[in-house]
Design a protein around this motif. Structure first.
Motif, PDB file in Angstrom:
ATOM      1  N   PRO A  44       0.963  -1.245  -0.140  1.00 38.13           N
ATOM      2  CA  PRO A  44      -0.126  -0.003   0.090  1.00 38.13           C
ATOM      3  C   PRO A  44       0.998   1.233   0.068  1.00 38.13           C
ATOM      4  CG  PRO A  44      -0.786  -1.510   1.711  1.00 38.13           C
ATOM      5  CD  PRO A  44       0.487  -2.052   1.312  1.00 38.13           C
ATOM      6  N   ARG A  45       0.329   2.303  -0.610  1.00 41.72           N
ATOM      7  CA  ARG A  45       1.166   3.613  -0.608  1.00 41.72           C
ATOM      8  C   ARG A  45       1.525   3.983   0.768  1.00 41.72           C
ATOM      9  NH1 ARG A  45      -2.586   7.710  -3.815  1.00 41.72           N
ATOM     10  NH2 ARG A  45      -3.526   5.938  -3.291  1.00 41.72           N
ATOM     11  N   GLY A  46       0.989   3.901   1.734  1.00 38.25           N
ATOM     12  CA  GLY A  46       1.390   4.508   3.023  1.00 38.25           C
ATOM     13  C   GLY A  46       2.421   3.522   3.549  1.00 38.25           C
ATOM     14  N   ALA A  47       2.721   2.321   3.289  1.00 42.14           N
ATOM     15  CA  ALA A  47       3.485   1.486   3.846  1.00 42.14           C
ATOM     16  C   ALA A  47       4.801   1.620   2.944  1.00 42.14           C
ATOM     17  CB  ALA A  47       2.980   0.006   3.700  1.00 42.14           C
ATOM     18  N   ARG A  48       4.908   2.210   1.887  1.00 39.69           N
ATOM     19  CA  ARG A  48       6.339   2.232   1.205  1.00 39.69           C
ATOM     20  C   ARG A  48       7.492   2.862   1.635  1.00 39.69           C
ATOM     21  NH1 ARG A  48       3.293   4.942  -4.428  1.00 39.69           N
ATOM     22  NH2 ARG A  48       1.906   2.903  -4.794  1.00 39.69           N
ATOM     23  N   ALA A  49       7.351   3.757   2.501  1.00 40.15           N
ATOM     24  CA  ALA A  49       8.352   4.245   3.227  1.00 40.15           C
ATOM     25  C   ALA A  49       9.133   3.405   4.350  1.00 40.15           C
ATOM     26  CB  ALA A  49       8.299   5.480   3.904  1.00 40.15           C
ATOM     27  N   GLY A  50       8.275   2.521   4.712  1.00 36.85           N
ATOM     28  CA  GLY A  50       8.897   1.248   5.623  1.00 36.85           C
ATOM     29  C   GLY A  50       9.379   0.054   5.187  1.00 36.85           C
ATOM     30  N   VAL A  51       9.180  -0.215   3.578  1.00 38.85           N
ATOM     31  CA  VAL A  51       9.701  -1.064   2.759  1.00 38.85           C
ATOM     32  C   VAL A  51      11.213  -0.847   2.193  1.00 38.85           C
ATOM     33  CG1 VAL A  51       9.243  -2.669   0.894  1.00 38.85           C
ATOM     34  CG2 VAL A  51       7.469  -1.906   2.357  1.00 38.85           C
ATOM     35  N   HIS A  52      12.167  -1.448   2.895  1.00 42.01           N
ATOM     36  CA  HIS A  52      13.553  -1.405   2.541  1.00 42.01           C
ATOM     37  C   HIS A  52      13.820  -2.314   1.523  1.00 42.01           C
ATOM     38  CE1 HIS A  52      15.214   1.603   5.362  1.00 42.01           C
ATOM     39  NE2 HIS A  52      14.042   1.207   6.155  1.00 42.01           N
ATOM     40  N   LEU A  53      14.383  -1.905   0.349  1.00 39.42           N
ATOM     41  CA  LEU A  53      14.785  -2.794  -0.886  1.00 39.42           C
ATOM     42  C   LEU A  53      16.147  -3.497  -0.612  1.00 39.42           C
ATOM     43  CD1 LEU A  53      13.364  -0.513  -3.619  1.00 39.42           C
ATOM     44  CD2 LEU A  53      12.224  -2.478  -2.607  1.00 39.42           C
ATOM     45  N   ASP A  54      16.103  -4.675  -1.042  1.00 45.76           N
ATOM     46  CA  ASP A  54      17.239  -5.565  -1.026  1.00 45.76           C
ATOM     47  C   ASP A  54      17.741  -5.940  -2.176  1.00 45.76           C
ATOM     48  OD1 ASP A  54      17.379  -5.675   1.988  1.00 45.76           O
ATOM     49  OD2 ASP A  54      15.857  -6.970   2.067  1.00 45.76           O
ATOM     50  N   ASP A  55      19.146  -6.263  -2.451  1.00 47.75           N
ATOM     51  CA  ASP A  55      19.862  -6.593  -3.702  1.00 47.75           C
ATOM     52  C   ASP A  55      18.922  -8.093  -4.145  1.00 47.75           C
ATOM     53  OD1 ASP A  55      21.960  -6.200  -5.458  1.00 47.75           O
ATOM     54  OD2 ASP A  55      22.474  -8.036  -4.745  1.00 47.75           O
ATOM     55  N   GLY A  56      18.533  -7.845  -5.278  1.00 45.52           N
ATOM     56  CA  GLY A  56      17.736  -8.639  -6.070  1.00 45.52           C
ATOM     57  C   GLY A  56      16.321  -8.906  -5.930  1.00 45.52           C
ATOM     58  N   ASP A  57      15.704  -7.978  -5.270  1.00 40.85           N
ATOM     59  CA  ASP A  57      14.262  -7.675  -5.263  1.00 40.85           C
ATOM     60  C   ASP A  57      13.594  -7.300  -6.708  1.00 40.85           C
ATOM     61  OD1 ASP A  57      13.750  -8.211  -2.421  1.00 40.85           O
ATOM     62  OD2 ASP A  57      13.765  -6.112  -1.679  1.00 40.85           O
ATOM     63  N   ALA A  58      12.277  -7.724  -6.779  1.00 48.77           N
ATOM     64  CA  ALA A  58      11.729  -7.450  -8.154  1.00 48.77           C
ATOM     65  C   ALA A  58      10.474  -6.733  -7.773  1.00 48.77           C
ATOM     66  CB  ALA A  58      11.149  -8.598  -8.671  1.00 48.77           C
ATOM     67  N   VAL A  59      10.530  -5.172  -8.161  1.00 48.73           N
ATOM     68  CA  VAL A  59       9.440  -4.230  -7.838  1.00 48.73           C
ATOM     69  C   VAL A  59       8.777  -4.204  -9.252  1.00 48.73           C
ATOM     70  CG1 VAL A  59       9.114  -1.938  -7.509  1.00 48.73           C
ATOM     71  CG2 VAL A  59      10.882  -2.916  -6.339  1.00 48.73           C
ATOM     72  N   PHE A  60       7.457  -4.208  -8.995  1.00 45.88           N
ATOM     73  CA  PHE A  60       6.519  -4.063 -10.091  1.00 45.88           C
ATOM     74  C   PHE A  60       5.621  -2.794  -9.835  1.00 45.88           C
ATOM     75  CE2 PHE A  60       7.539  -8.469 -10.726  1.00 45.88           C
ATOM     76  CZ  PHE A  60       7.902  -8.456 -11.985  1.00 45.88           C
ATOM     77  N   THR A  61       5.354  -2.014 -10.856  1.00 42.23           N
ATOM     78  CA  THR A  61       4.531  -0.716 -10.588  1.00 42.23           C
ATOM     79  C   THR A  61       3.477  -0.880 -11.821  1.00 42.23           C
ATOM     80  OG1 THR A  61       5.913   0.565 -12.294  1.00 42.23           O
ATOM     81  CG2 THR A  61       6.529   0.700  -9.950  1.00 42.23           C
ATOM     82  N   PHE A  62       2.269  -0.566 -11.375  1.00 45.85           N
ATOM     83  CA  PHE A  62       1.219  -0.462 -12.252  1.00 45.85           C
ATOM     84  C   PHE A  62       0.152   0.363 -11.925  1.00 45.85           C
ATOM     85  CE2 PHE A  62       1.260  -3.719  -9.137  1.00 45.85           C
ATOM     86  CZ  PHE A  62      -0.201  -3.533  -8.599  1.00 45.85           C
ATOM     87  N   GLN A  63      -0.859   0.699 -13.101  1.00 46.53           N
ATOM     88  CA  GLN A  63      -1.895   1.753 -12.563  1.00 46.53           C
ATOM     89  C   GLN A  63      -2.800   1.087 -11.895  1.00 46.53           C
ATOM     90  OE1 GLN A  63      -1.671   4.731 -13.959  1.00 46.53           O
ATOM     91  NE2 GLN A  63       0.345   4.406 -14.684  1.00 46.53           N
ATOM     92  N   PRO A  64      -3.518   1.653 -10.539  1.00 46.87           N
ATOM     93  CA  PRO A  64      -4.229   0.927 -10.107  1.00 46.87           C
ATOM     94  C   PRO A  64      -5.653   1.065 -10.634  1.00 46.87           C
ATOM     95  CG  PRO A  64      -3.843   3.310  -9.032  1.00 46.87           C
ATOM     96  CD  PRO A  64      -2.831   2.887 -10.241  1.00 46.87           C
ATOM     97  N   ILE A  65      -6.386  -0.132 -10.427  1.00 49.83           N
ATOM     98  CA  ILE A  65      -7.668  -0.184 -10.897  1.00 49.83           C
ATOM     99  C   ILE A  65      -8.670   0.248  -9.963  1.00 49.83           C
ATOM    100  CG2 ILE A  65      -9.421  -1.842 -11.636  1.00 49.83           C
ATOM    101  CD1 ILE A  65      -6.873  -3.704 -12.436  1.00 49.83           C
ATOM    102  N   THR A  66      -9.866   1.089 -10.478  1.00 47.41           N
ATOM    103  CA  THR A  66     -10.700   1.652  -9.463  1.00 47.41           C
ATOM    104  C   THR A  66     -11.872   1.591 -10.343  1.00 47.41           C
ATOM    105  OG1 THR A  66     -10.497   3.816 -10.603  1.00 47.41           O
ATOM    106  CG2 THR A  66      -9.240   3.496  -8.668  1.00 47.41           C
ATOM    107  N   GLY A  67     -13.097   1.679  -9.641  1.00 52.08           N
ATOM    108  CA  GLY A  67     -14.480   1.637 -10.242  1.00 52.08           C
ATOM    109  C   GLY A  67     -15.349   0.673  -9.565  1.00 52.08           C
ATOM    110  N   GLY A  68     -16.363   0.441  -9.894  1.00 56.96           N
ATOM    111  CA  GLY A  68     -17.350  -0.504  -9.381  1.00 56.96           C
ATOM    112  C   GLY A  68     -18.050  -1.372 -10.145  1.00 56.96           C
TER     113      GLY A  68
END
Length: 68
Positions: A44-68
């Motif tokens: 979650p967006r609010g948790a990003r500052a607490g997630v330290h990245l380590d060598d070899g980590d895989a990060v994916f970014t994508f557009q959030p899906i909204t709607g109903g």
């Protein structure tokens, strides 16, 4: 010192101690415009500052899906 991670399948070097929030800021897109996952786990967006990245980590970014 630095570490190498992958962002959407592309290698990227980051300084030691970098967080997911640091990476998102470096990508140059508004943080609210991206959803993120590290090693297949949604972060979650609010948790990003607490997630330290380590060598070899895989990060994916994508557009959030909204709607109903």
């Amino acid at each position: 010192m630095s570490k190498t991670i992958t962002v959407n399948g592309e290698p990227r070097s980051l300084p030691d101690g970098a967080t997911l929030a640091d990476l998102v800021a470096d990508l140059g897109q508004p943080p609210q415009a991206l959803a993120t996952a590290v090693n297949g786990e949604f972060v979650p967006r609010g948790a990003r500052a607490g997630v330290h990245l380590d060598d070899g980590d895989a990060v994916f970014t994508f557009q959030p899906i909204t709607g109903g």
